[in-house]
Design a protein around this motif. Structure first.
Motif, PDB file in Angstrom:
ATOM      1  N   SER A  18       3.720  -4.184   5.867  1.00  0.00           N
ATOM      2  CA  SER A  18       3.638  -2.728   5.887  1.00  0.00           C
ATOM      3  C   SER A  18       5.020  -2.119   5.688  1.00  0.00           C
ATOM      4  CB  SER A  18       3.070  -2.251   7.228  1.00  0.00           C
ATOM      5  OG  SER A  18       3.976  -2.559   8.285  1.00  0.00           O
TER       6      SER A  18
ATOM      7  N   SER B  77       6.199   0.215   7.591  1.00  0.00           N
ATOM      8  CA  SER B  77       6.806   0.382   8.911  1.00  0.00           C
ATOM      9  C   SER B  77       7.516  -0.887   9.346  1.00  0.00           C
ATOM     10  CB  SER B  77       5.737   0.777   9.941  1.00  0.00           C
ATOM     11  OG  SER B  77       4.721  -0.198  10.021  1.00  0.00           O
TER      12      SER B  77
ATOM     13  N   ASN C 230      -2.435  -3.962   0.811  1.00  0.00           N
ATOM     14  CA  ASN C 230      -3.159  -2.999   1.634  1.00  0.00           C
ATOM     15  C   ASN C 230      -4.074  -2.058   0.844  1.00  0.00           C
ATOM     16  OD1 ASN C 230      -1.970  -3.340   4.509  1.00  0.00           O
ATOM     17  ND2 ASN C 230      -0.196  -3.380   3.152  1.00  0.00           N
TER      18      ASN C 230
ATOM     19  N   ILE D  22       3.059  12.699   5.168  1.00  0.00           N
ATOM     20  CA  ILE D  22       2.207  11.551   5.463  1.00  0.00           C
ATOM     21  C   ILE D  22       3.019  10.276   5.243  1.00  0.00           C
ATOM     22  CG2 ILE D  22       0.008  10.421   4.986  1.00  0.00           C
ATOM     23  CD1 ILE D  22      -0.179  13.364   5.943  1.00  0.00           C
TER      24      ILE D  22
ATOM     25  N   ASP E  94       2.656   4.107   4.691  1.00  0.00           N
ATOM     26  CA  ASP E  94       1.507   3.232   4.958  1.00  0.00           C
ATOM     27  C   ASP E  94       0.195   4.007   4.960  1.00  0.00           C
ATOM     28  OD1 ASP E  94       3.052   0.917   5.195  1.00  0.00           O
ATOM     29  OD2 ASP E  94       3.410   1.250   7.329  1.00  0.00           O
ATOM     30  N   GLU E  95       0.209   5.233   5.454  1.00  0.00           N
ATOM     31  CA  GLU E  95      -1.003   6.038   5.464  1.00  0.00           C
ATOM     32  C   GLU E  95      -1.352   6.523   4.059  1.00  0.00           C
ATOM     33  OE1 GLU E  95      -1.270   9.046   8.511  1.00  0.00           O
ATOM     34  OE2 GLU E  95      -0.035   7.860   9.873  1.00  0.00           O
TER      35      GLU E  95
ATOM     36  N   GLY F  96      -3.069   3.666   2.471  1.00  0.00           N
ATOM     37  CA  GLY F  96      -4.439   3.588   2.983  1.00  0.00           C
ATOM     38  C   GLY F  96      -5.345   4.641   2.372  1.00  0.00           C
ATOM     39  N   ALA F  97      -4.808   5.835   2.179  1.00  0.00           N
ATOM     40  CA  ALA F  97      -5.589   6.911   1.563  1.00  0.00           C
ATOM     41  C   ALA F  97      -5.904   6.577   0.112  1.00  0.00           C
ATOM     42  CB  ALA F  97      -4.827   8.230   1.649  1.00  0.00           C
TER      43      ALA F  97
END
Length: 285
Positions: free
Chosen positions: A7, A9, A158, A247, A250-251, A254-255
């Motif tokens: 990730s 992060s 991811n 945002i 990583d988000e 994911g989106a």
């Protein structure tokens, strides 16, 4: 493995704890995973860089006779026009180079999939042309490729880098994110800013469909590489200016995965929807 990451992060945390840029973390991860020496891995990356350089040169040759079915010589036209460009000569040269690589791919030339053939022009154009304009040498540009590799790896793990599963957002979007982050690091950004650049580039094309006319990596792929290069440079500049993505990276990834999963199959590289389904496209095939 010490330098394993799944990730953004985790990558940022390792960078902060180890005091290392993302490029070095990626290189050390490759060393651990492959059990190869630093020198052999860097030499392989330099070979990739040389192929990228050659694909730009070949794609910009005005005297070349090889073409794709629907494309060819547009990159050379834009490069010739660069001095009159409304976006400025430097950025016009970057976009022309991005187009050149994909035109060279359409003509069956040798390219580096970065991360795919359909998005192969963005990363080399941004790092080689823009990087050259800023005075980065080949060793520095090579380090940028490792940074790009780290970003691409996270996206691939991811979400997706394939148009068939995620639409063009997964191809030119991922390539723009890789290029934006790589250029940002070369310009002195820390890992956090690098990931903000990547996040903004990916956000800018969220939902972009994959609709190749005739099923070929030509239309609209060539011109989307051009806009992808602009996207990457802009996103890099925003991050360098201190602008942050609301945002987290990583988000955003994911989106992008979620949006790709929701896309109708006709909009995921099947050549049945979008531009591929227009009357003109149907007459061409």
């Amino acid at each position: 493995m010490r330098y394993e990451f799944h990730s953004g992060s985790r990558l940022e945390e390792t960078s902060r704890q180890e005091g290392l840029p993302i490029s070095e973390i990626m290189l050390r991860y490759e060393m651990e995973k492959s059990e190869r020496t630093r020198e052999s891995i860097v030499d392989e990356m330099k070979l990739n860089l040389s192929v990228m350089q050659e694909s730009i040169r070949e794609g910009l040759r005005e005297d070349k006779t090889q073409r794709g079915f629907f494309t060819g010589e547009d990159a050379a036209k834009l490069m010739k026009f660069a001095g009159q460009s409304n976006m400025g000569k430097n950025l016009a040269e970057v976009t022309a180079a991005a187009m050149a690589v994909v035109e060279w791919n359409a003509a069956m030339g040798k390219i580096v999939a970065a991360p795919t053939a359909g998005a192969s022009g963005i990363l080399p154009a941004v790092l080689i042309i823009c990087g050259g304009q800023k005075g980065f040498d080949e060793d520095e540009i090579c380090r940028g490729l490792f940074t790009a590799g780290a970003i691409g790896r996270i996206i691939a793990q991811n979400a997706s880098i394939a148009g068939a599963s995620g639409g063009c957002q997964a191809e030119t979007g991922s390539a723009a994110a890789m290029a934006a982050g790589a250029l940002a690091e070369l310009c002195g950004a820390d890992a956090a800013a690098v990931l903000h650049a990547a996040a903004m580039a990916l956000k800018n094309v969220m939902g972009l469909v994959c609709d190749p006319v005739g099923g070929l990596v030509e239309c609209p792929c060539v011109k989307r590489n051009a806009i992808g290069a602009v996207n990457a440079v802009l996103s890099c500049d925003m991050a360098l200016a201190g602008i942050r993505s609301l945002i987290p990276f990583d988000e955003v990834v994911g989106a992008m995965r979620s949006v790709g999963n929701q896309m109708h199959p006709d909009l995921r590289e099947t050549a049945r929807g979008g531009l591929a389904g227009t009357p003109t496209a149907q007459k061409l095939i």
